[in-house]
Design a protein around this motif. Structure first.
Motif, PDB file in Angstrom:
ATOM      1  N   ILE A   1       0.835  -1.199   0.000  1.00 42.55           N
ATOM      2  CA  ILE A   1       0.000   0.000   0.000  1.00 42.55           C
ATOM      3  C   ILE A   1       0.869   1.248   0.000  1.00 42.55           C
ATOM      4  O   ILE A   1       0.606   2.190  -0.742  1.00 42.55           O
ATOM      5  CB  ILE A   1      -0.972  -0.006   1.196  1.00 42.55           C
ATOM      6  N   LEU A   2       1.924   1.260   0.838  1.00 45.10           N
ATOM      7  CA  LEU A   2       2.808   2.427   0.899  1.00 45.10           C
ATOM      8  C   LEU A   2       3.497   2.670  -0.446  1.00 45.10           C
ATOM      9  O   LEU A   2       3.620   3.813  -0.894  1.00 45.10           O
ATOM     10  CB  LEU A   2       3.838   2.257   2.015  1.00 45.10           C
ATOM     11  N   LYS A   3       3.937   1.584  -1.089  1.00 47.65           N
ATOM     12  CA  LYS A   3       4.591   1.717  -2.399  1.00 47.65           C
ATOM     13  C   LYS A   3       3.596   2.262  -3.428  1.00 47.65           C
ATOM     14  O   LYS A   3       3.919   3.172  -4.199  1.00 47.65           O
ATOM     15  CB  LYS A   3       5.134   0.357  -2.855  1.00 47.65           C
ATOM     16  N   SER A   4       2.396   1.737  -3.427  1.00 48.16           N
ATOM     17  CA  SER A   4       1.358   2.197  -4.353  1.00 48.16           C
ATOM     18  C   SER A   4       1.031   3.676  -4.107  1.00 48.16           C
ATOM     19  O   SER A   4       0.911   4.461  -5.054  1.00 48.16           O
ATOM     20  CB  SER A   4       0.101   1.351  -4.196  1.00 48.16           C
ATOM     21  N   ASP A   5       0.879   4.056  -2.842  1.00 50.59           N
ATOM     22  CA  ASP A   5       0.605   5.462  -2.508  1.00 50.59           C
ATOM     23  C   ASP A   5       1.729   6.371  -2.982  1.00 50.59           C
ATOM     24  O   ASP A   5       1.487   7.453  -3.518  1.00 50.59           O
ATOM     25  CB  ASP A   5       0.403   5.631  -1.000  1.00 50.59           C
ATOM     26  N   ARG A   6       2.987   5.937  -2.790  1.00 49.77           N
ATOM     27  CA  ARG A   6       4.124   6.743  -3.234  1.00 49.77           C
ATOM     28  C   ARG A   6       4.104   6.919  -4.752  1.00 49.77           C
ATOM     29  O   ARG A   6       4.287   8.020  -5.263  1.00 49.77           O
ATOM     30  CB  ARG A   6       5.445   6.107  -2.791  1.00 49.77           C
ATOM     31  N   GLN A   7       3.838   5.838  -5.485  1.00 48.47           N
ATOM     32  CA  GLN A   7       3.779   5.915  -6.941  1.00 48.47           C
ATOM     33  C   GLN A   7       2.646   6.827  -7.394  1.00 48.47           C
ATOM     34  O   GLN A   7       2.819   7.641  -8.307  1.00 48.47           O
ATOM     35  CB  GLN A   7       3.624   4.518  -7.541  1.00 48.47           C
ATOM     36  N   ASN A   8       1.493   6.698  -6.764  1.00 48.30           N
ATOM     37  CA  ASN A   8       0.362   7.562  -7.116  1.00 48.30           C
ATOM     38  C   ASN A   8       0.660   9.022  -6.807  1.00 48.30           C
ATOM     39  O   ASN A   8       0.315   9.920  -7.569  1.00 48.30           O
ATOM     40  CB  ASN A   8      -0.899   7.110  -6.372  1.00 48.30           C
ATOM     41  N   ARG A   9       1.299   9.273  -5.664  1.00 47.68           N
ATOM     42  CA  ARG A   9       1.666  10.633  -5.270  1.00 47.68           C
ATOM     43  C   ARG A   9       2.616  11.244  -6.307  1.00 47.68           C
ATOM     44  O   ARG A   9       2.454  12.379  -6.732  1.00 47.68           O
ATOM     45  CB  ARG A   9       2.308  10.620  -3.887  1.00 47.68           C
TER      46      ARG A   9
END
Length: 137
Positions: free
Chosen positions: A1-9
């Motif tokens: 989730i953290l990796k996905s959030d970082r990529q989306n950000r």
């Protein structure tokens, strides 16, 4: 989730030049950790029913459409493979595209309306580009 959030950000910053954490970009911010999941869900459902929020959504959709069209136009300009200094794309109203900036040759300037005019949804292209031959800037 953290990796996905970082990529989306990162994508959000790249594509929209906006900070994902800017609360002014959101209609509602709810922290279920403070009010509980049930109350958070209830708040979101109730808020989604407000007519004022629905009116804002119409403008948000128009803004997203303009942004999407701007990105398609910028991609088409990149495909032209011309050297441009500060070329700017604006969509003052639906179907109208205004291109401004500096190019180093007249041929590239002449190609802009043909390429941009071929993009779906573009009805008129206004080109306000200055030609300054390379080495004269």
């Amino acid at each position: 989730i953290l990796k996905s959030d970082r990529q989306n950000r990162e994508f959000f910053r790249f594509a929209f030049h906006k900070d994902w954490d800017d609360p002014s970009l959101y209609d509602v911010c709810v922290n279920p950790g403070k009010i509980g999941i049930e109350r958070a869900a209830q708040t979101i459902v109730e808020t989604a029913r407000y007519s004022e929020l629905k009116a804002c959504n119409i403008y948000a959709l128009e803004a997203i459409e303009r942004l999407s069209q701007t990105k398609r136009i910028e991609a088409a300009l990149l495909e032209l493979d011309f050297r441009a200094t500060g070329v700017r794309v604006e969509i003052p109203q639906k179907g109208v595209v205004h291109i401004s900036g500096i190019l180093d040759n007249q041929e590239d300037k002449a190609r802009i309306p043909k390429v941009i005019g071929g993009i779906p949804g573009v009805e008129r292209v206004d080109v306000d580009v200055i030609v300054v031959p390379a080495g004269h800037v």
